[in-house]
Write a protein that holds these residues in place. Structure first.
Motif, PDB file in Angstrom:
ATOM      1  N   UNK A 245     -31.915   3.868  26.372  1.00  0.00           N
ATOM      2  CA  UNK A 245     -31.872   3.017  25.169  1.00  0.00           C
ATOM      3  C   UNK A 245     -33.254   2.814  24.552  1.00  0.00           C
ATOM      4  N   UNK A 246     -33.237   2.462  23.274  1.00  0.00           N
ATOM      5  CA  UNK A 246     -34.457   2.066  22.574  1.00  0.00           C
ATOM      6  C   UNK A 246     -34.609   0.552  22.743  1.00  0.00           C
ATOM      7  N   UNK A 247     -35.749   0.139  23.312  1.00  0.00           N
ATOM      8  CA  UNK A 247     -35.979  -1.278  23.592  1.00  0.00           C
ATOM      9  C   UNK A 247     -37.087  -1.842  22.709  1.00  0.00           C
ATOM     10  N   UNK A 248     -37.041  -3.148  22.494  1.00  0.00           N
ATOM     11  CA  UNK A 248     -38.129  -3.834  21.802  1.00  0.00           C
ATOM     12  C   UNK A 248     -39.264  -4.120  22.778  1.00  0.00           C
ATOM     13  N   UNK A 249     -40.357  -4.700  22.271  1.00  0.00           N
ATOM     14  CA  UNK A 249     -41.506  -4.982  23.145  1.00  0.00           C
ATOM     15  C   UNK A 249     -41.167  -5.987  24.246  1.00  0.00           C
ATOM     16  N   UNK A 250     -40.070  -6.741  24.039  1.00  0.00           N
ATOM     17  CA  UNK A 250     -39.649  -7.706  25.059  1.00  0.00           C
ATOM     18  C   UNK A 250     -38.822  -7.044  26.168  1.00  0.00           C
ATOM     19  N   UNK A 251     -38.638  -5.716  26.060  1.00  0.00           N
ATOM     20  CA  UNK A 251     -37.890  -4.994  27.085  1.00  0.00           C
ATOM     21  C   UNK A 251     -36.385  -5.103  26.934  1.00  0.00           C
ATOM     22  N   UNK A 252     -35.930  -5.729  25.836  1.00  0.00           N
ATOM     23  CA  UNK A 252     -34.496  -5.858  25.575  1.00  0.00           C
ATOM     24  C   UNK A 252     -34.091  -4.893  24.460  1.00  0.00           C
ATOM     25  N   UNK A 253     -32.781  -4.608  24.301  1.00  0.00           N
ATOM     26  CA  UNK A 253     -32.357  -3.692  23.227  1.00  0.00           C
ATOM     27  C   UNK A 253     -32.965  -4.088  21.887  1.00  0.00           C
ATOM     28  N   UNK A 254     -33.449  -3.088  21.144  1.00  0.00           N
ATOM     29  CA  UNK A 254     -34.189  -3.293  19.892  1.00  0.00           C
ATOM     30  C   UNK A 254     -33.263  -3.858  18.820  1.00  0.00           C
ATOM     31  N   UNK A 255     -33.528  -5.114  18.401  1.00  0.00           N
ATOM     32  CA  UNK A 255     -32.672  -5.776  17.412  1.00  0.00           C
ATOM     33  C   UNK A 255     -33.517  -6.517  16.382  1.00  0.00           C
ATOM     34  N   UNK A 256     -32.851  -7.074  15.350  1.00  0.00           N
ATOM     35  CA  UNK A 256     -33.546  -7.880  14.342  1.00  0.00           C
ATOM     36  C   UNK A 256     -33.952  -9.206  14.986  1.00  0.00           C
ATOM     37  N   UNK A 257     -34.801  -9.959  14.271  1.00  0.00           N
ATOM     38  CA  UNK A 257     -35.215 -11.272  14.805  1.00  0.00           C
ATOM     39  C   UNK A 257     -34.004 -12.182  15.020  1.00  0.00           C
ATOM     40  N   UNK A 258     -33.003 -12.015  14.149  1.00  0.00           N
ATOM     41  CA  UNK A 258     -31.808 -12.859  14.252  1.00  0.00           C
ATOM     42  C   UNK A 258     -30.860 -12.362  15.343  1.00  0.00           C
ATOM     43  N   UNK A 259     -31.234 -11.236  15.983  1.00  0.00           N
ATOM     44  CA  UNK A 259     -30.409 -10.721  17.075  1.00  0.00           C
ATOM     45  C   UNK A 259     -29.367  -9.706  16.641  1.00  0.00           C
ATOM     46  N   UNK A 260     -29.387  -9.347  15.354  1.00  0.00           N
ATOM     47  CA  UNK A 260     -28.423  -8.353  14.858  1.00  0.00           C
ATOM     48  C   UNK A 260     -28.916  -6.927  15.080  1.00  0.00           C
ATOM     49  N   UNK A 261     -28.013  -5.991  14.884  1.00  0.00           N
ATOM     50  CA  UNK A 261     -28.369  -4.580  15.029  1.00  0.00           C
ATOM     51  C   UNK A 261     -29.144  -4.119  13.800  1.00  0.00           C
ATOM     52  N   UNK A 262     -30.200  -3.354  14.006  1.00  0.00           N
ATOM     53  CA  UNK A 262     -31.037  -2.896  12.895  1.00  0.00           C
ATOM     54  C   UNK A 262     -30.431  -1.648  12.260  1.00  0.00           C
ATOM     55  N   UNK A 263     -30.227  -1.705  10.948  1.00  0.00           N
ATOM     56  CA  UNK A 263     -29.715  -0.535  10.226  1.00  0.00           C
ATOM     57  C   UNK A 263     -30.761   0.577  10.259  1.00  0.00           C
ATOM     58  N   UNK A 264     -30.307   1.797  10.426  1.00  0.00           N
ATOM     59  CA  UNK A 264     -31.232   2.932  10.483  1.00  0.00           C
ATOM     60  C   UNK A 264     -31.978   3.084   9.162  1.00  0.00           C
ATOM     61  N   UNK A 265     -31.283   2.855   8.047  1.00  0.00           N
ATOM     62  CA  UNK A 265     -31.922   2.953   6.727  1.00  0.00           C
ATOM     63  C   UNK A 265     -33.072   1.950   6.602  1.00  0.00           C
ATOM     64  N   UNK A 266     -32.880   0.737   7.147  1.00  0.00           N
ATOM     65  CA  UNK A 266     -33.946  -0.290   7.093  1.00  0.00           C
ATOM     66  C   UNK A 266     -35.133   0.118   7.957  1.00  0.00           C
ATOM     67  N   UNK A 267     -34.864   0.709   9.111  1.00  0.00           N
ATOM     68  CA  UNK A 267     -35.930   1.171  10.001  1.00  0.00           C
ATOM     69  C   UNK A 267     -36.780   2.239   9.290  1.00  0.00           C
ATOM     70  N   UNK A 268     -36.112   3.158   8.588  1.00  0.00           N
ATOM     71  CA  UNK A 268     -36.830   4.228   7.892  1.00  0.00           C
ATOM     72  C   UNK A 268     -37.612   3.671   6.703  1.00  0.00           C
ATOM     73  N   UNK A 269     -37.058   2.642   6.033  1.00  0.00           N
ATOM     74  CA  UNK A 269     -37.787   1.993   4.930  1.00  0.00           C
ATOM     75  C   UNK A 269     -39.087   1.385   5.447  1.00  0.00           C
ATOM     76  N   UNK A 270     -38.989   0.730   6.601  1.00  0.00           N
ATOM     77  CA  UNK A 270     -40.190   0.097   7.165  1.00  0.00           C
ATOM     78  C   UNK A 270     -41.210   1.144   7.605  1.00  0.00           C
ATOM     79  N   UNK A 271     -40.725   2.259   8.151  1.00  0.00           N
ATOM     80  CA  UNK A 271     -41.634   3.337   8.562  1.00  0.00           C
ATOM     81  C   UNK A 271     -42.402   3.860   7.353  1.00  0.00           C
ATOM     82  N   UNK A 272     -41.689   4.014   6.249  1.00  0.00           N
ATOM     83  CA  UNK A 272     -42.297   4.513   5.004  1.00  0.00           C
ATOM     84  C   UNK A 272     -43.349   3.536   4.496  1.00  0.00           C
TER      85      UNK A 272
END
Length: 576
Positions: A371-398
């Motif tokens: 799995x892809x984990x966040x820096x806290x060692x837990x599954x990588x999610x939004x601050x609110x605990x939701x699943x991160x959309x792939x499109x949003x992840x790519x927007x942030x990378x850009x």
């Protein structure tokens, strides 16, 4: 040329000639340190054990029988019986020349197989999220590599496009259309799904209608099929935008959803019953597998049809494997699905083998991943605990890549900045994942992945532009390089030997689906080029012959880096 395979054959022949049992493994490996040569043959130990003789004695019998004239400069016996092989510089020079002039960097042609690769597999009426990233990009690297080697690869995007939820979705689509609302926009799929679920949970009439639509859909009702097709089309159009941004080779024609196998399911259940593999149990149809035990030590029962007549994922996966062998004529089938599905797949395949749907000669391989984990060692999610959309992840990378590049090159024209931000940003996200071992979880870290040093995409992309620029600055083109490659300095020889190990990295990636092996190889190659560049003047070489020889090494390095990154689905640019 695959040097490891060549040396393995030569050592195996010598082992047999020295009296070792037939098919004794040479166990030829790249040497970890230069003082141990380029390659080490470690198979003497195992062969000597079978012969009940000291390993060093067997090694002394093997060395004179090695047919390495013109290939090895020196062969040594080390320790209890390891054989160290030092490659001949003139032979290495000739192989570099061949790699520069032969098609596909002189990669050995393969006997082509038809290989089905199952990867990505998003769900209809849901947006792709970070959980889809690993399957999509690891699978795509494997596909690119298998095709590069010459195999016939069939991409299978096993989309979740069937099931009871579609009654609910069709009923909700009908509801919003009856209210005169425009059909859902591409960006609101997730909201659409949530709203449909809310109606289903809170409105009894709506839920009743939804259940009715499931039955109609599964029995082929025209209206329900049209509405269902609309949902699939909208979802796949949105997914294609993500695939294109990710530089992934999947397209609409590769979609092979769960619905593809529907018509096969009744026949499979009937056939498994007829073969005595499936039995009735409390109204359901079950296959009992001795290979899997319950807590009580009894054979585990795998349900293939429920009491109400509904089929399960296992039934679909049995049909899927059967279809891939019988219809697609697969010689090998690879699944890029996360590790949590491992037992489920093994159970489906155990039934497939028992039923004779796929012979043992056709491998069914689960290339699972962590799995892809966040820096806290837990599954990588939004601050609110939701699943991160792939499109949003790519927007942030850009966005992050754009800011980083603009800070380093404030005068860059806007169009070039956008191109660089896309190539570096998307490349960084992909490379950070691909450079980690597939089987383990990994920590997602923006700062590390966008760094211009270390084993990252920006470093590798910059390394490529740096190597390519050396050749451009020479003012020569490839055809003008008429002087032969001549390896005099240690750094030249080390670089040449590593360049010729490209095929070994390609072979491992194709066999095991481990892109991190290619990443490690390319990173190592970039480091060896830096050392070569530092110690061996190129543009200021002492003679035209040395200039051209070193330019050939630079040229092969740039071609290898570009090709290796391309196999990973990482784009390069000529200027950074």
């Amino acid at each position: 040329m695959n040097i490891q395979a060549l040396l393995s054959d030569i050592v195996s022949q010598a082992l047999t000639a020295a009296g070792a049992p037939a098919h004794s493994e040479a166990q030829v490996r790249q040497s970890a340190k230069a003082q141990f040569g380029d390659y080490q043959a470690n198979g003497i130990m195992a062969a000597a054990k079978k012969l009940a003789m000291p390993p060093r004695q067997l090694a002394q019998a093997v060395v004179p029988l090695l047919q390495l004239d013109g290939i090895a400069e020196k062969v040594e016996i080390a320790g209890p019986g390891f054989i160290n092989i030092f490659l001949d510089r003139r032979w290495l020079s000739a192989q570099v020349e061949a790699a520069l002039t032969a098609p596909r960097l002189n990669i050995t042609p393969v006997s082509p197989q038809t290989i089905v690769v199952d990867y990505s597999a998003p769900n209809v009426a849901k947006e792709m999220h970070v959980g889809h990233l690993r399957s999509t990009i690891i699978g795509d690297a494997a596909v690119r590599t298998l095709e590069f080697l010459g195999h016939n690869v069939i991409r299978a995007n096993h989309v979740g496009d069937w099931g009871t939820q579609f009654g609910m979705l069709i009923a909700y689509m009908e509801k919003i259309q009856s209210r005169g609302e425009s059909e859902m926009q591409l960006s609101s799929l997730e909201e659409f799904y949530r709203a449909a679920k809310k109606h289903y949970d809170e409105d009894a009439d709506f839920a009743e209608r939804a259940r009715g639509y499931v039955v109609k859909l599964q029995s082929g009702d025209d209206y329900c099929r049209r509405m269902w097709r609309k949902l699939v089309d909208i979802t796949m159009a949105q997914n294609q935008l993500v695939y294109d941004r990710l530089n992934v080779t999947l397209s609409r024609k590769d979609v092979m959803g769960e619905s593809l196998y529907n018509d096969m399911l009744p026949g499979i259940v009937a056939d498994l019953k007829a073969k005595g593999l499936a039995v009735e149990s409390e109204g359901a149809t079950v296959v009992y597998l001795d290979e899997f035990k319950t807590k009580e030590g009894e054979p585990m029962g795998v349900i293939i049809q429920k009491k109400d007549g509904a089929y399960l994922y296992t039934t679909t996966d049995i049909a899927c494997a059967k279809y891939r062998y019988e219809t697609l004529e697969a010689d090998r089938v690879i699944y890029y699905i996360d590790s949590r599905q491992h037992q489920h797949l093994l159970q489906a395949w155990a039934i497939v083998r028992k039923a004779g749907y796929v012979p043992e000669s056709v491998p069914l391989e689960h290339h699972m991943f962590g799995m892809m984990l966040g820096k806290d060692g837990k599954p990588f999610k939004t601050r609110a605990g939701g699943t991160i959309r792939l499109a949003d992840l790519l927007d942030e990378a850009l966005e992050r890549a754009r800011a980083l590049i603009a800070s380093k090159n404030p005068d860059l024209p806007p169009q070039e900045l956008e191109t660089l931000a896309r190539v570096v940003g998307i490349g960084a996200v992909k490379y950070a994942d691909l450079s980690k071992s597939r089987t383990t979880d990994y920590i997602f870290d923006w700062d590390n992945m966008l760094a211009f040093e270390g084993n990252t995409a920006p470093y590798m992309q910059y390394a490529y532009t740096r190597v390519a620029s050396v050749f451009k600055r020479s003012g020569l083109d490839e055809q003008q390089l008429t002087a032969p490659v001549c390896l005099e300095e240690v750094q030249e020889t080390l670089l040449a030997a590593r360049l010729l190990q490209f095929e070994e990295a390609v072979t491992v990636l194709a066999r095991d689906g481990t892109p991190h092996v290619m990443c490690s190889y390319l990173y190592d190659l970039a480091g060896l080029f830096s050392s070569f560049y530092e110690h061996c003047p190129i543009l200021n070489a002492d003679s035209q012959a040395i200039l051209q020889s070193r330019l050939k090494l630079a040229l092969l390095t740039s071609k290898t880096l570009r090709q290796g990154l391309d196999l990973l689905g990482i784009q390069t640019v000529e200027r950074m």
